[in-house]
Write an enzyme that holds these catalytic residues in place. Structure first.
Site, PDB file in Angstrom:
ATOM      1  N   TYR A   1      16.529 123.552 -66.400  1.00  0.00           N
ATOM      2  CA  TYR A   1      17.594 123.107 -67.293  1.00  0.00           C
ATOM      3  C   TYR A   1      18.441 124.292 -67.760  1.00  0.00           C
ATOM      4  O   TYR A   1      17.932 125.380 -67.969  1.00  0.00           O
ATOM      5  CB  TYR A   1      17.004 122.408 -68.535  1.00  0.00           C
ATOM      6  CG  TYR A   1      16.158 121.200 -68.220  1.00  0.00           C
ATOM      7  CD1 TYR A   1      16.202 120.602 -66.966  1.00  0.00           C
ATOM      8  CD2 TYR A   1      15.310 120.648 -69.175  1.00  0.00           C
ATOM      9  CE1 TYR A   1      15.428 119.496 -66.681  1.00  0.00           C
ATOM     10  CE2 TYR A   1      14.535 119.535 -68.895  1.00  0.00           C
ATOM     11  CZ  TYR A   1      14.593 118.966 -67.640  1.00  0.00           C
ATOM     12  OH  TYR A   1      13.836 117.879 -67.362  1.00  0.00           O
TER      13      TYR A   1
ATOM     14  N   GLU B   1       6.892 106.865 -89.349  1.00  0.00           N
ATOM     15  CA  GLU B   1       7.909 105.937 -88.807  1.00  0.00           C
ATOM     16  C   GLU B   1       9.154 105.804 -89.680  1.00  0.00           C
ATOM     17  O   GLU B   1      10.161 105.254 -89.236  1.00  0.00           O
ATOM     18  CB  GLU B   1       7.269 104.576 -88.528  1.00  0.00           C
ATOM     19  CG  GLU B   1       6.354 104.644 -87.302  1.00  0.00           C
ATOM     20  CD  GLU B   1       5.523 103.398 -87.102  1.00  0.00           C
ATOM     21  OE1 GLU B   1       5.138 102.786 -88.125  1.00  0.00           O
ATOM     22  OE2 GLU B   1       5.271 103.044 -85.942  1.00  0.00           O
TER      23      GLU B   1
END
Ligand code: NI
Length: 393
Positions: free
Chosen positions: A298, A372
């Site tokens: 990358y 979450e």
């Protein structure tokens, strides 16, 4: 109603759904370019939201949501792949696929992308232009899903792009930004040094690739210390060395494998040339020959400063300044870099830590999980970025 408030309310409205989606993806992790079930789940949910879905890059998805007014096109990217790790969290929704785990939070990234789609679908009549949802395969594995997404048109007509990644060092509810170069390019080095084998007691009849390999390893260490501007960053690590099999035999060859990280395109190219020069020079002086292969990974991830400041401003408006941090630069690599080479945008960090609940494990760890609450933050942020950006002429 103010846009920030509207977005926050919609994030609350869809929060439970997004938690369920994240858990469903978490329980069914799929590795790079095998994200068939995840991809199906994504396209089903996007379809229900009135987002036009097209299938690209093997398991990737491009979702298009056109507003009722003309304007720019903003892309929001999520990655979908899991890691080959055996999950040890003991969570009720832990991985059901033995040896595979969402240990890098891509389950959260995908759920957040879908949550943003839910929010934005509801605001369709206020959208000036188009929101492009990119759900890409294979972020974890070179060559990455991003180049294939781009090849299949993911960025055609896109004016700017935003993406995020969870980070275990910051609390849930926070987001972090970093302008300019934030993550490194990562290239793999494969070096074979060939000498001439012989008796360990008669080195003068042989060409010893072990001694030469030792010199090459040390020589390569001068790359960062002597060939890089002291104000810049780079890493070279030889992570594997193989050669020989007996105490008294000089082997024919030694193989070295390593990684090379850089923070600028210029130094990356220079470093590639220097790796070859140093290795070939040392080998020539020893009478050995060599083969140097550099497998390009990358590129450097560079956040466009204007878009980064804009995103940071959006985060302050949405969550307040105390929820915004300065993101650290990392020598890790991320294939979002490919998108940023083509289109301005920014890649930012989403805190997921919650010390009180014992959520502290780092990514790529078999105990990794997220608070979450970060899903609420992430989907509100992505949706708000799109709305704010499209409101600008
Ligand atoms: Ni990741």
């Amino acid at each position: 109603m103010e846009l920030q408030k509207k977005i926050r309310n919609l994030a609350d409205k869809y929060f439970d759904d997004v938690v369920k989606i994240r858990r469903a993806i978490h329980a069914n992790p799929e590795l790079a370019f095998e994200e068939h079930e995840t991809s199906k789940l994504v396209s089903d949910i996007l379809g229900k939201q009135g987002v036009v879905v097209s299938h690209v890059a093997k398991t990737g998805i491009i979702g298009t949501l056109k507003g009722t007014k003309n304007g720019k096109t903003v892309a929001l990217r999520s990655d979908m792949d899991a890691l080959p790790i055996r999950e040890a969290t003991g969570l009720p929704f832990a991985s059901k696929n033995e040896g595979k785990m969402h240990a890098c939070g891509h389950d959260a990234h995908t759920a957040i992308g879908l949550g943003a789609a839910m929010i934005l679908s509801e605001l369709k009549n206020e959208i000036h232009g188009e929101v492009r949802f990119l759900f890409q395969p294979s972020e974890e594995k070179n060559p990455g899903g991003a180049p294939f997404m781009i090849q299949d048109g993911a960025l055609d007509g896109v004016d700017e792009i935003y993406g995020l990644h969870v980070i275990a060092q910051h609390d849930a509810g926070t987001v972090g930004f970093c302008e300019g170069e934030m993550m490194a390019s990562a290239d793999e080095l494969y070096i074979t040094i060939k000498g001439k084998s012989g008796h360990g007691a008669r080195p003068h009849f042989a060409t010893d690739p072990i001694v030469t390999a030792a010199q090459v390893i040390l020589g390569l260490q001068t790359l960062v210390s002597r060939s890089l501007d002291p104000f810049s960053q780079g890493v070279i690590t030889i992570g594997s060395i193989h050669g020989g099999f007996a105490p008294n035999i000089i082997p024919e060859e030694v193989k070295l494998v390593g990684t090379l990280r850089s923070m600028t395109k210029q130094w990356r190219e220079y470093a590639h040339a220097r790796v070859k020069e140093i290795t070939e020079g040392i080998c020539a002086s020893a009478g050995a020959s060599c083969e140097v292969l550099i497998d390009k990974g990358y590129p450097v991830l560079r956040n466009e400063p204007g878009k980064t400041h804009f995103a940071e401003e959006c985060a302050r408006e949405l969550f307040g300044s105390d929820q915004v941090f300065k993101a650290e630069r990392l020598m890790g690599a991320e294939d979002f870099a490919y998108y940023l080479e083509k289109v301005p945008g920014t890649f930012y960090r989403l805190g997921i830590r919650n010390q009180k609940s014992g959520i502290t494990a780092d990514i790529h760890n078999d105990h990794f999980t997220i608070d979450e609450e970060a899903l609420r933050t992430g989907m509100a942020m992505q949706a708000y970025l799109a709305m704010r950006s499209l409101a600008q002429v």
